[in-house]
Scaffold this active site. Structure first.
Site, mmCIF file in Angstrom:
data_model
loop_
_atom_site.group_PDB
_atom_site.id
_atom_site.type_symbol
_atom_site.label_atom_id
_atom_site.label_comp_id
_atom_site.label_asym_id
_atom_site.label_seq_id
_atom_site.Cartn_x
_atom_site.Cartn_y
_atom_site.Cartn_z
ATOM 1 N N LYS A 262 -7.031 2.516 -2.632
ATOM 2 C CA LYS A 262 -7.696 2.727 -1.271
ATOM 3 C C LYS A 262 -7.944 4.712 -0.721
ATOM 4 C CE LYS A 262 -8.886 -2.102 -0.831
ATOM 5 N NZ LYS A 262 -8.417 -3.136 -0.287
ATOM 6 N N LYS B 26 3.810 3.309 3.186
ATOM 7 C CA LYS B 26 2.308 3.309 4.425
ATOM 8 C C LYS B 26 3.300 3.671 5.819
ATOM 9 C CE LYS B 26 -0.857 -0.319 2.710
ATOM 10 N NZ LYS B 26 -0.803 -1.878 2.746
ATOM 11 N N LYS C 176 -0.301 5.317 -7.799
ATOM 12 C CA LYS C 176 -1.009 3.961 -7.910
ATOM 13 C C LYS C 176 -2.690 4.728 -7.418
ATOM 14 C CE LYS C 176 -1.191 1.074 -4.766
ATOM 15 N NZ LYS C 176 -0.513 -0.164 -4.114
HETATM 16 P P1 TYM Z 1 -4.474 -4.595 -1.522
HETATM 17 O O1 TYM Z 1 -5.587 -5.488 -0.007
HETATM 18 O O2 TYM Z 1 -4.209 -4.077 -1.792
HETATM 19 O O3 TYM Z 1 -4.866 -5.386 -3.069
HETATM 20 C C1 TYM Z 1 -5.433 -6.931 -3.063
HETATM 21 C C2 TYM Z 1 -4.599 -6.921 -4.998
HETATM 22 O O4 TYM Z 1 -4.743 -5.795 -6.229
HETATM 23 C C3 TYM Z 1 -3.883 -5.096 -6.436
HETATM 24 N N1 TYM Z 1 -3.812 -3.732 -6.788
HETATM 25 C C4 TYM Z 1 -3.626 -2.856 -8.035
HETATM 26 N N2 TYM Z 1 -3.484 -3.912 -9.173
HETATM 27 C C5 TYM Z 1 -3.218 -2.814 -9.971
HETATM 28 N N3 TYM Z 1 -3.447 -1.970 -10.145
HETATM 29 C C6 TYM Z 1 -3.340 -1.369 -8.711
HETATM 30 N N4 TYM Z 1 -3.514 0.353 -8.947
HETATM 31 C C7 TYM Z 1 -3.752 -2.100 -7.330
HETATM 32 N N5 TYM Z 1 -3.651 -1.657 -5.999
HETATM 33 C C8 TYM Z 1 -4.082 -3.171 -5.395
HETATM 34 C C9 TYM Z 1 -3.000 -5.728 -5.904
HETATM 35 O O5 TYM Z 1 -1.815 -5.744 -6.442
HETATM 36 C C10 TYM Z 1 -3.392 -7.164 -5.244
HETATM 37 O O6 TYM Z 1 -2.654 -8.380 -6.285
HETATM 38 N N6 TYM Z 1 -0.368 -7.755 1.145
HETATM 39 C C11 TYM Z 1 -1.725 -8.233 -0.303
HETATM 40 C C12 TYM Z 1 -2.906 -8.819 0.338
HETATM 41 C C13 TYM Z 1 -2.460 -10.152 0.146
HETATM 42 C C14 TYM Z 1 -1.597 -11.084 -0.708
HETATM 43 C C15 TYM Z 1 -1.436 -12.706 -0.070
HETATM 44 C C16 TYM Z 1 -1.497 -11.372 -2.289
HETATM 45 C C17 TYM Z 1 -1.948 -11.022 1.637
HETATM 46 N N7 TYM Z 1 -1.330 -12.227 1.669
HETATM 47 C C18 TYM Z 1 -1.066 -13.410 -0.182
HETATM 48 C C19 TYM Z 1 -0.903 -12.481 -2.679
HETATM 49 C C20 TYM Z 1 -0.750 -13.800 -1.731
HETATM 50 C C21 TYM Z 1 -2.751 -6.710 -0.526
HETATM 51 O O7 TYM Z 1 -2.248 -5.907 0.306
HETATM 52 O O8 TYM Z 1 -3.106 -6.406 -1.355
#
Ligand code: TYM
Length: 335
Positions: free
Chosen positions: A201, A114, A198
């Site tokens: 967004k 990132k 992957k």
């Molecule tokens: P974020 O917002 O990027 O994504 C949210 C969730 O979607 C999953 N994900 C995917 N799964 C499969 N294929 C993909 N291409 C894909 N892109 C995203 C992510 O693995 C996630 O589960 N750091 C985290 C948010 C967070 C969080 C937490 C998660 C903050 N605190 C505590 C769990 C527990 C994030 O940026 O997810």
């Protein structure tokens, strides 16, 4: 699952895409239906580790709240709220900044991706992001965390923080060491334009992803235009090696139909991509059209969406505040 407590978070930085849906939100709904105690958070504090226009942050938070509900989460059954409204997240994050080691943070691959080439210009928040994530989970003594594959390393760091805190302060088991739940066939949905990347967004081309709010014609067009290769669908999974785009489309199909990849390969083996793409587009439209319509309907009533988040944060505080108080006491903070 009574003694299990589920926590997960999603960044409100824009539309949810098919990766978020299949890798995370659909799993959140499954867990809710299993009667686990579920806490699902819109992580707005994580979102601002990269610049967000204030107006967009507000809109995106409400939009993701609408998407959660449209996908089947119920505010009476699960706790749904936005992170900034429960102060325990930031306060515990500070404590974990003092528990985690710089060497641990330096190993985080997501920071490297990132921050890109210009690390010096990245926010300090982006660097210590995983400590906030550990605070999200541990502020509730959560035991299980459903996430996509890309969050695995952050979960390992959360486990290390829990163990180090318990060990440093000689409070064995105070913070439970949470288990990741990385389940289903689509734990890593790939870009429709490049099967080695992957779905995300932040990818510049909107054609690389299916958004939950895409209209049906656009979904069909994105699938028809998805990158493929010149060969037919093989007979065996092993023959998908070095064919990431083919594997991705078959994986998405498997996830939507609750089939294994091997079963899906059997259905399509010997055919060309035209058949797979047509059937996949139909499936996606069938799955996403009702969600899309519901999101639009819910977004007309922002007062209701705000009330869902407000009630959710009140319930979340009831769990997190005493855990934070106890943490202060363990550390020796005078009250
Ligand atoms: P974020 O917002 O990027 O994504 C949210 C969730 O979607 C999953 N994900 C995917 N799964 C499969 N294929 C993909 N291409 C894909 N892109 C995203 C992510 O693995 C996630 O589960 N750091 C985290 C948010 C967070 C969080 C937490 C998660 C903050 N605190 C505590 C769990 C527990 C994030 O940026 O997810």
């Amino acid at each position: 699952m009574a003694e299990n407590r589920i926590f997960s978070g999603v960044q409100p930085t824009g539309n949810l895409h098919l990766g978020n849906y299949l890798g995370a939100v659909k799993r959140f709904v499954d867990l809710q239906e299993k009667n686990a105690e579920c806490i699902y958070c819109l992580v707005d504090l994580h979102a601002i580790t990269n610049w967000q226009e204030p107006k967009d942050l507000t809109e995106n938070t409400l939009e993701v709240a609408a998407a959660f509900l449209a996908c089947g989460l119920r505010e009476k059954t699960s706790i749904i709220f936005n992170q900034s409204q429960v102060k325990a997240h930031s306060e515990l994050a500070w404590i974990f900044n003092c528990v985690a080691r710089i060497g641990w943070m330096n190993r985080m691959t997501q920071f490297k991706e990132k921050a890109g080439k210009n690390k010096e210009a990245a926010s300090l928040g982006l660097y210590c992001y995983p400590a906030l994530m550990a605070a999200d989970i541990l502020a509730y003594h959560a035991t299980h965390v459903p996430v996509g594959e890309d969050q695995k390393q952050h979960l390992e760091l959360t486990r290390d923080i829990a163990l180090k805190f318990n060990n440093d302060f000689k409070v064995p088991n105070f913070f439970p060491v949470p288990e990741p739940i990385i389940e289903g066939t689509a734990t890593r949905v790939m870009s429709l334009r490049d099967g080695t990347k992957k779905m995300s967004k932040s990818e510049a081309s909107d054609m690389s992803r299916i958004n939950l709010t895409d209209e049906i014609d656009l979904i069909a067009r994105k699938i028809q235009k998805a990158k493929t290769d010149a060969f037919e669908i093989p007979e065996k999974r092993e023959d998908l090696i070095n064919r990431p785009e083919a594997e991705n489309l078959l994986t998405i199909f498997s996830s939507l139909t609750n089939k294994s990849l091997d079963e899906t390969i059997k259905i399509f083996c010997g055919s060309d991509f035209k058949r797979l793409k047509t059937e996949l587009a139909d499936l996606l439209i069938e799955e996403l059209k009702p969600i899309n319509q519901e999101v639009k309907k819910l977004l007309k009533d922002k007062t209701y969406l705000k009330s869902v988040l407000k009630e959710g944060s009140e319930k979340a505080r009831v769990i997190a505040d005493p855990i934070l108080e106890k943490t202060f006491e363990i550390i020796g903070m005078v009250k």
